[in-house]
Design an enzyme around this catalytic site. Structure first.
Site, PDB file in Angstrom:
ATOM      1  N   MET A 127       6.139  -9.383  -3.106  1.00 14.10           N
ATOM      2  CA  MET A 127       5.570 -10.356  -1.836  1.00 14.10           C
ATOM      3  C   MET A 127       4.655  -8.939  -1.656  1.00 14.10           C
ATOM      4  O   MET A 127       4.323  -7.345  -2.001  1.00 14.10           O
ATOM      5  CB  MET A 127       6.752 -10.273  -0.841  1.00 14.10           C
ATOM      6  CG  MET A 127       7.735 -10.826  -0.814  1.00 14.10           C
ATOM      7  SD  MET A 127       8.570 -10.865   0.209  1.00 14.10           S
ATOM      8  CE  MET A 127       9.976 -12.147  -0.299  1.00 14.10           C
ATOM      9  N   HIS A 171       8.311  -4.880   2.504  1.00 16.92           N
ATOM     10  CA  HIS A 171       9.304  -3.746   4.056  1.00 16.92           C
ATOM     11  C   HIS A 171      10.265  -3.240   3.668  1.00 16.92           C
ATOM     12  O   HIS A 171      10.404  -2.694   4.006  1.00 16.92           O
ATOM     13  CB  HIS A 171       7.599  -3.582   4.660  1.00 16.92           C
ATOM     14  CG  HIS A 171       6.026  -3.609   4.039  1.00 16.92           C
ATOM     15  ND1 HIS A 171       5.636  -4.970   4.312  1.00 16.92           N
ATOM     16  CD2 HIS A 171       5.999  -2.718   4.024  1.00 16.92           C
ATOM     17  CE1 HIS A 171       4.823  -5.227   4.042  1.00 16.92           C
ATOM     18  NE2 HIS A 171       4.334  -3.189   3.948  1.00 16.92           N
ATOM     19  N   ARG A 181      -1.399  -9.089   1.407  1.00 14.53           N
ATOM     20  CA  ARG A 181      -2.210  -9.861   0.684  1.00 14.53           C
ATOM     21  C   ARG A 181      -2.077 -11.725   0.932  1.00 14.53           C
ATOM     22  O   ARG A 181      -2.941 -11.883   0.245  1.00 14.53           O
ATOM     23  CB  ARG A 181      -3.851  -9.158   0.371  1.00 14.53           C
ATOM     24  CG  ARG A 181      -3.938  -7.860   0.615  1.00 14.53           C
ATOM     25  CD  ARG A 181      -4.894  -7.253  -0.936  1.00 14.53           C
ATOM     26  NE  ARG A 181      -5.565  -5.987   0.637  1.00 14.53           N
ATOM     27  CZ  ARG A 181      -5.537  -4.866   0.512  1.00 14.53           C
ATOM     28  NH1 ARG A 181      -4.288  -4.307  -0.675  1.00 14.53           N
ATOM     29  NH2 ARG A 181      -5.926  -4.121   0.992  1.00 14.53           N
ATOM     30  N   VAL A 197       9.883  -6.375  -4.184  1.00 13.34           N
ATOM     31  CA  VAL A 197      10.823  -7.682  -3.754  1.00 13.34           C
ATOM     32  C   VAL A 197       9.929  -8.752  -3.958  1.00 13.34           C
ATOM     33  O   VAL A 197       8.394  -8.794  -4.018  1.00 13.34           O
ATOM     34  CB  VAL A 197      11.036  -7.267  -2.495  1.00 13.34           C
ATOM     35  CG1 VAL A 197      11.587  -8.697  -1.705  1.00 13.34           C
ATOM     36  CG2 VAL A 197      12.079  -6.603  -2.304  1.00 13.34           C
ATOM     37  N   HIS A 223       7.270  -7.953   5.659  1.00 12.97           N
ATOM     38  CA  HIS A 223       6.985  -8.373   5.264  1.00 12.97           C
ATOM     39  C   HIS A 223       8.791  -8.370   3.949  1.00 12.97           C
ATOM     40  O   HIS A 223       9.381  -6.858   4.849  1.00 12.97           O
ATOM     41  CB  HIS A 223       6.488  -9.168   3.997  1.00 12.97           C
ATOM     42  CG  HIS A 223       5.899  -8.232   3.388  1.00 12.97           C
ATOM     43  ND1 HIS A 223       6.378  -7.568   1.763  1.00 12.97           N
ATOM     44  CD2 HIS A 223       5.049  -8.042   2.863  1.00 12.97           C
ATOM     45  CE1 HIS A 223       5.969  -6.754   1.112  1.00 12.97           C
ATOM     46  NE2 HIS A 223       4.707  -6.605   1.673  1.00 12.97           N
ATOM     47  N   MET A 235       1.697  -0.358   6.198  1.00 11.56           N
ATOM     48  CA  MET A 235      -0.030  -0.583   7.339  1.00 11.56           C
ATOM     49  C   MET A 235       0.644  -2.160   7.406  1.00 11.56           C
ATOM     50  O   MET A 235      -0.812  -2.644   8.258  1.00 11.56           O
ATOM     51  CB  MET A 235      -0.812  -1.037   6.109  1.00 11.56           C
ATOM     52  CG  MET A 235      -1.684   0.027   5.287  1.00 11.56           C
ATOM     53  SD  MET A 235      -3.087   0.127   4.762  1.00 11.56           S
ATOM     54  CE  MET A 235      -2.934  -0.698   3.414  1.00 11.56           C
ATOM     55  N   GLY A 236       1.376  -2.397   7.648  1.00 13.53           N
ATOM     56  CA  GLY A 236       1.810  -3.992   9.046  1.00 13.53           C
ATOM     57  C   GLY A 236       2.181  -4.608   8.387  1.00 13.53           C
ATOM     58  O   GLY A 236       1.237  -5.148   7.101  1.00 13.53           O
ATOM     59  N   GLY A 293       7.536   1.249  -1.923  1.00 10.25           N
ATOM     60  CA  GLY A 293       7.937   0.280  -3.051  1.00 10.25           C
ATOM     61  C   GLY A 293       7.103   0.912  -4.643  1.00 10.25           C
ATOM     62  O   GLY A 293       5.873   1.558  -4.936  1.00 10.25           O
TER      63      GLY A 293
HETATM   64  P1  AMP Z   1       1.718  -1.449   2.464  1.00 11.43           P
HETATM   65  O1  AMP Z   1       2.248  -1.824   3.713  1.00 11.43           O
HETATM   66  O2  AMP Z   1       1.073  -3.181   1.400  1.00 11.43           O
HETATM   67  O3  AMP Z   1       0.937  -0.227   2.202  1.00 11.43           O
HETATM   68  O4  AMP Z   1       2.724  -1.274   2.512  1.00 11.43           O
HETATM   69  C1  AMP Z   1       3.641  -0.284   2.278  1.00 11.43           C
HETATM   70  C2  AMP Z   1       4.627   0.114   1.002  1.00 11.43           C
HETATM   71  O5  AMP Z   1       5.642  -1.156   1.383  1.00 11.43           O
HETATM   72  C3  AMP Z   1       4.450   0.760  -0.089  1.00 11.43           C
HETATM   73  O6  AMP Z   1       5.553   1.881  -0.156  1.00 11.43           O
HETATM   74  C4  AMP Z   1       4.327  -0.575  -0.933  1.00 11.43           C
HETATM   75  O7  AMP Z   1       5.151  -0.239  -2.224  1.00 11.43           O
HETATM   76  C5  AMP Z   1       5.527  -1.275  -0.320  1.00 11.43           C
HETATM   77  N1  AMP Z   1       5.959  -2.422  -0.853  1.00 11.43           N
HETATM   78  C6  AMP Z   1       4.911  -3.676  -0.071  1.00 11.43           C
HETATM   79  N2  AMP Z   1       4.554  -4.813  -0.991  1.00 11.43           N
HETATM   80  C7  AMP Z   1       6.410  -5.171  -1.607  1.00 11.43           C
HETATM   81  C8  AMP Z   1       7.001  -5.345  -2.107  1.00 11.43           C
HETATM   82  N3  AMP Z   1       7.246  -6.166  -2.753  1.00 11.43           N
HETATM   83  N4  AMP Z   1       8.441  -4.816  -2.993  1.00 11.43           N
HETATM   84  C9  AMP Z   1       8.985  -3.530  -2.900  1.00 11.43           C
HETATM   85  N5  AMP Z   1       7.718  -3.237  -1.373  1.00 11.43           N
HETATM   86  C10 AMP Z   1       6.920  -3.077  -1.551  1.00 11.43           C
END
Ligand code: AMP
Length: 283
Positions: free
Chosen positions: A189, A41, A192, A181, A38, A34-35, A152
């Site tokens: 990380m 990602h 939010r 991570v 960090h 979702m952009g 993740g």
């Molecule tokens: P999001 O943008 O928050 O929807 O996350 C996109 C992808 O990044 C999802 O598969 C999350 O599980 C993964 N993700 C987000 N934060 C982390 C993190 N700290 N470590 C590993 N993967 C992550």
């Protein structure tokens, strides 16, 4: 300076670019996001590069996985910084549809997930969530037709739901989970985390500390009920409003009564102020 990725915003442009990437023997990895990118990602992107010859990252803040009272409107959007990071990581294509492209007028289909999606964890507190996630990920898979997709472990239940869905619907995508991570102080990380005040940010790593301590006690033979009750109390005392802190089977997410029912995963969700954090750890 590496070349910036191609950005596709319409389905014809996505198809054209994918066709040009899919030269002989090319394999494609998809990293849905979702952009507000960090290092979590970027770990997915690095895994993607190891697993396939071409890497597609989708950036789409998906309205259908947010409830009306949640943060869809204020969700951080950092397009320029995201593209700079994806350029550095040498991503081939960024798929960035707008809401009307993903959900045109008259859109009326939703993927209904069961099994891990009804385990009584995130689904208990965000009942709309996995329907929205499964529908958008199902669409991303059919739009991009990747060979592999990286998710993740941070969103552990989501990883299990998407893995199940890809298998159940014969989508032909291998779903790969990537370890969490963390910041140096242990906080997982998350896009939010920018919502946290300085005081809240100082308390936030407590969630990981509590889980690490609980996992250690369990490994050393600690009583499951006592260990989980102690962790629950510590989280509450630190000022979190706890949604859940649970020990579950790491694969099925079914409740467990002892470590013997394992492999075991501890999962937590708690609010600090108005920010909801989730995390998990293997035992
Ligand atoms: P999001 O943008 O928050 O929807 O996350 C996109 C992808 O990044 C999802 O598969 C999350 O599980 C993964 N993700 C987000 N934060 C982390 C993190 N700290 N470590 C590993 N993967 C992550």
């Amino acid at each position: 300076m590496p070349r910036a990725p191609v950005v596709a915003r319409t389905l014809p442009s996505l198809r054209r670019t994918l066709e040009s990437l899919r030269t002989r023997r090319a394999t494609v990895a998809l990293v849905p996001t979702m952009g507000a990118l960090h290092d979590g990602h970027l770990a997915l992107v690095h895994q993607a590069k190891r697993r396939a010859s071409k890497v597609v990252v989708s950036i789409f803040v998906n309205p259908t996985q947010f409830a009306p009272h949640e943060d869809f409107g204020s969700y951080p959007r950092t397009w320029k910084a995201d593209i700079a990071k994806l350029t550095q990581a040498q991503v081939d294509l960024v798929w960035n549809p707008d809401v009307g492209t993903m959900y045109p007028a008259g859109f009326a289909t939703r993927i209904l997930t069961e099994g891990p999606a009804t385990a009584g964890l995130e689904d208990r507190f965000r009942p709309h969530f996995f329907g929205g996630v499964a529908t958008v990920v199902g669409k991303l898979f059919t739009q991009c037709r990747p060979d592999v997709a990286l998710f993740g472990q941070k969103d552990y239940q989501q990883l299990k739901v998407v893995t199940r869905m890809a298998a159940d619907l014969d989508l032909g995508v291998k779903v790969i989970g990537v370890p969490i991570v963390r910041e140096r102080d242990g906080l997982a990380m998350s896009s939010r985390n920018v919502y946290l005040s300085t005081a809240q940010r100082a308390v936030a790593p407590m969630l990981h500390r509590v889980m690490k301590e609980a996992a250690k006690r369990l490994r050393n033979g600690g009583n499951l009920e006592t260990v989980m009750a102690d962790g629950t109390k510590t989280i509450g005392d630190a000022g979190f409003a706890l949604d859940y802190f649970e020990a579950r089977h790491a694969e099925t997410l079914a409740p467990i009564r002892s470590l013997k029912d394992g492999p075991v995963r501890l999962l937590v969700a708690a609010k600090i102020g108005t920010t909801r954090l989730i995390d998990n750890i293997g035992v």
